[in-house]
Each structure stands twice: as structure tokens, then as C-alpha cells.
Motif scaffolding. Structure first.
Motif, mmCIF file in Angstrom:
data_model
loop_
_atom_site.group_PDB
_atom_site.id
_atom_site.type_symbol
_atom_site.label_atom_id
_atom_site.label_comp_id
_atom_site.label_asym_id
_atom_site.label_seq_id
_atom_site.Cartn_x
_atom_site.Cartn_y
_atom_site.Cartn_z
ATOM 1 N N PRO A 236 42.161 47.081 38.223
ATOM 2 C CA PRO A 236 42.736 47.666 39.437
ATOM 3 C C PRO A 236 43.673 46.680 40.142
ATOM 4 C CG PRO A 236 40.332 47.848 39.432
ATOM 5 C CD PRO A 236 40.713 46.971 38.298
ATOM 6 N N GLY A 237 44.793 47.183 40.621
ATOM 7 C CA GLY A 237 45.772 46.352 41.312
ATOM 8 C C GLY A 237 45.225 45.617 42.528
ATOM 9 N N PRO A 238 44.446 46.275 43.400
ATOM 10 C CA PRO A 238 43.935 45.567 44.579
ATOM 11 C C PRO A 238 43.057 44.351 44.235
ATOM 12 C CG PRO A 238 43.742 47.933 44.897
ATOM 13 C CD PRO A 238 44.178 47.715 43.473
ATOM 14 N N GLN A 239 42.283 44.454 43.154
ATOM 15 C CA GLN A 239 41.444 43.315 42.741
ATOM 16 C C GLN A 239 42.299 42.138 42.291
ATOM 17 O OE1 GLN A 239 38.539 44.241 39.745
ATOM 18 N NE2 GLN A 239 37.384 45.601 41.089
ATOM 19 N N THR A 240 43.303 42.408 41.452
ATOM 20 C CA THR A 240 44.136 41.306 40.966
ATOM 21 C C THR A 240 44.996 40.739 42.081
ATOM 22 O OG1 THR A 240 45.789 42.879 40.160
ATOM 23 C CG2 THR A 240 44.178 42.066 38.559
ATOM 24 N N LYS A 241 45.437 41.587 43.011
ATOM 25 C CA LYS A 241 46.235 41.101 44.136
ATOM 26 C C LYS A 241 45.398 40.164 45.006
ATOM 27 C CE LYS A 241 49.181 42.556 47.912
ATOM 28 N NZ LYS A 241 49.744 43.659 48.679
ATOM 29 N N ALA A 242 44.153 40.543 45.280
ATOM 30 C CA ALA A 242 43.270 39.686 46.073
ATOM 31 C C ALA A 242 43.005 38.367 45.354
ATOM 32 C CB ALA A 242 41.957 40.409 46.369
ATOM 33 N N MET A 243 42.823 38.437 44.023
ATOM 34 C CA MET A 243 42.553 37.217 43.268
ATOM 35 C C MET A 243 43.754 36.279 43.275
ATOM 36 S SD MET A 243 41.314 36.631 39.339
ATOM 37 C CE MET A 243 39.579 36.907 39.665
ATOM 38 N N VAL A 244 44.946 36.803 43.071
ATOM 39 C CA VAL A 244 46.123 35.938 43.023
ATOM 40 C C VAL A 244 46.421 35.347 44.397
ATOM 41 C CG1 VAL A 244 47.982 37.628 43.352
ATOM 42 C CG2 VAL A 244 48.383 35.637 41.934
ATOM 43 N N GLN A 245 46.167 36.100 45.462
ATOM 44 C CA GLN A 245 46.357 35.553 46.808
ATOM 45 C C GLN A 245 45.366 34.422 47.077
ATOM 46 O OE1 GLN A 245 46.066 39.116 49.189
ATOM 47 N NE2 GLN A 245 48.280 39.456 49.132
ATOM 48 N N MET A 246 44.119 34.600 46.658
ATOM 49 C CA MET A 246 43.110 33.557 46.819
ATOM 50 C C MET A 246 43.478 32.335 45.977
ATOM 51 S SD MET A 246 40.244 33.026 48.425
ATOM 52 C CE MET A 246 39.278 34.486 48.668
ATOM 53 N N LEU A 247 43.980 32.568 44.781
ATOM 54 C CA LEU A 247 44.386 31.480 43.897
ATOM 55 C C LEU A 247 45.561 30.721 44.478
ATOM 56 C CD1 LEU A 247 43.666 30.240 41.183
ATOM 57 C CD2 LEU A 247 45.084 31.937 40.062
ATOM 58 N N GLU A 248 46.536 31.422 45.061
ATOM 59 C CA GLU A 248 47.666 30.771 45.717
ATOM 60 C C GLU A 248 47.181 29.897 46.871
ATOM 61 O OE1 GLU A 248 50.035 34.200 46.673
ATOM 62 O OE2 GLU A 248 51.374 33.867 44.961
ATOM 63 N N ALA A 249 46.222 30.401 47.645
ATOM 64 C CA ALA A 249 45.687 29.624 48.772
ATOM 65 C C ALA A 249 44.960 28.366 48.265
ATOM 66 C CB ALA A 249 44.721 30.485 49.588
ATOM 67 N N LEU A 250 44.204 28.491 47.191
ATOM 68 C CA LEU A 250 43.521 27.326 46.615
ATOM 69 C C LEU A 250 44.511 26.288 46.120
ATOM 70 C CD1 LEU A 250 40.646 28.989 44.553
ATOM 71 C CD2 LEU A 250 40.391 27.511 46.556
ATOM 72 N N LEU A 251 45.588 26.742 45.472
ATOM 73 C CA LEU A 251 46.597 25.807 44.968
ATOM 74 C C LEU A 251 47.338 25.134 46.108
ATOM 75 C CD1 LEU A 251 47.970 27.879 41.955
ATOM 76 C CD2 LEU A 251 46.535 25.826 41.854
ATOM 77 N N ALA A 252 47.645 25.871 47.177
ATOM 78 C CA ALA A 252 48.313 25.291 48.339
ATOM 79 C C ALA A 252 47.413 24.268 49.006
ATOM 80 C CB ALA A 252 48.701 26.389 49.316
ATOM 81 N N GLU A 253 46.142 24.576 49.107
ATOM 82 C CA GLU A 253 45.169 23.651 49.704
ATOM 83 C C GLU A 253 45.042 22.373 48.874
ATOM 84 O OE1 GLU A 253 40.432 23.786 49.929
ATOM 85 O OE2 GLU A 253 41.412 25.412 51.034
ATOM 86 N N LYS A 254 45.090 22.545 47.555
ATOM 87 C CA LYS A 254 44.973 21.392 46.654
ATOM 88 C C LYS A 254 46.203 20.481 46.752
ATOM 89 C CE LYS A 254 42.993 20.673 42.157
ATOM 90 N NZ LYS A 254 41.656 20.331 42.587
ATOM 91 N N LYS A 255 47.394 21.090 46.981
ATOM 92 C CA LYS A 255 48.632 20.299 47.104
ATOM 93 C C LYS A 255 48.632 19.451 48.353
ATOM 94 C CE LYS A 255 52.303 22.618 44.619
ATOM 95 N NZ LYS A 255 53.539 23.388 44.753
ATOM 96 N N SER A 256 48.077 19.985 49.447
ATOM 97 C CA SER A 256 48.141 19.261 50.715
ATOM 98 C C SER A 256 47.022 18.258 50.885
ATOM 99 C CB SER A 256 48.079 20.238 51.873
ATOM 100 O OG SER A 256 46.911 21.017 51.829
#
Length: 164
Positions: A144-164
Motif C-alpha cells: 500500500p502507498g500510505p505504508q511505503t510513504k510513511a516508511m520513506v519519510q521516517m527513513l529520510e528523518a533518520l538519515l537527516a538526524e544521522k547527518k547532523s
């Protein structure tokens, strides 16, 4: 070889195929395979190689349906360490993720997203759920699109947090 999923890591998001999506995806491949086999044997063509090609494509579609049936039971899990599946196989660690692609024109699975890795990893292919070829990982397909969208948004936030 599957690696054990970290026990202490909290599950942040999951992606799985619902029963109707699994049935539709597998049913579509079975119908395609049956139709191609019917065409190959019910209407003999003067060119044998063309008839054989259509028959092989029909068998390939049925094989794909069987692969999808077993793969669609897997669940992709996002933790603080990275992506894993329900069978314990590591898909990608956060340290290995170089970039994410989820735009309309990205070469990605349906209802999913694409991950670019820093280094190549062993090939894996679970139709409709996830695949990995070299430095590319695709998540999605019959998910389902909503599940993958939520996962990729969470993954983007984790990667941004890891960069900073």
C-alpha cells in the motif's frame, strides 16, 4: 545468508502486502500465464520459434506468480539500524544508504521507493515486496502507498538526524 534482526531495536515502520493486493497481484500473473499458454497451444502458428517463445513466456508468468506467492508474506521493517525483512534478512543499514528516490519519474517499484547504497550488496528479489541489485534497492510493488510513504519519510528523518 540471513542475518538476525537486532532484538533491542524499536520497530519504527513496517510495509506489508494486504491480502487483497496479494491475491490481485498473484491472480494477474496466473491469468497472464494461462492466457499465454492457451495462445501458444490453441492457435498453432506457422513459425515454431514464435509459438515456443509465447509458451515460455506463459511458463515464466506462472513461475513469477509462484515466487510472488511466497515473497508476498514478507514484511519490510524499519528500525533504528536500517531496513530488515520479517525473515531476518538485512536489506540495508542506515550507514550504507547513500540516497532515497521517491519522485514520480524515479525508476522505482509501484507504490514504493528506491534506495541507492554506498556499496554493492548481494542480489535479492522478492517480487512485489523488495529487490536489491548491486547498489539499488527497491521497496514496493503490491504494497500500500500510505505504508511505503510513511516508511520513506521516517527513513529520510533518520538519515537527516544521522547527518547532523
Amino acid at each position: 545468508m540471513p542475518h538476525p534482526m537486532p532484538e533491542t531495536d524499536e520497530v519504527l515502520a513496517t510495509v506489508s502486502a494486504s491480502a487483497p493486493r496479494r491475491i490481485f497481484g498473484i491472480g494477474t500473473m496466473v491469468c497472464l500465464g494461462a492466457l499465454l499458454l492457451y495462445l501458444a497451444f490453441a492457435f498453432p502458428i506457422a513459425i515454431f520459434w514464435w509459438q515456443a517463445f509465447v509458451g515460455v513466456c506463459g511458463l515464466g508468468a506462472l513461475w513469477m506468480a509462484a515466487r510472488m506467492k511466497s515473497a508476498a508474506r514478507r514484511v519490510v521493517v524499519l528500525t533504528g539500524q536500517g531496513l530488515h525483512d520479517s525473515e531476518g534478512e538485512v536489506i540495508a543499514t542506515l550507514d550504507d544508504i547513500k540516497s532515497l528516490e521517491r519522485g514520480v519519474f524515479a525508476m522505482k517499484p509501484s507504490n514504493g521507493f528506491l534506495i541507492r547504497l554506498r556499496r554493492a550488496a548481494p542480489r535479492r528479489w522478492y517480487p512485489g515486496i523488495w529487490w536489491r541489485f548491486g547498489k539499488s534497492v527497491g521497496i514496493g510493488g503490491v504494497t500500500p502507498g500510505p505504508q511505503t510513504k510513511a516508511m520513506v519519510q521516517m527513513l529520510e528523518a533518520l538519515l537527516a538526524e544521522k547527518k547532523s
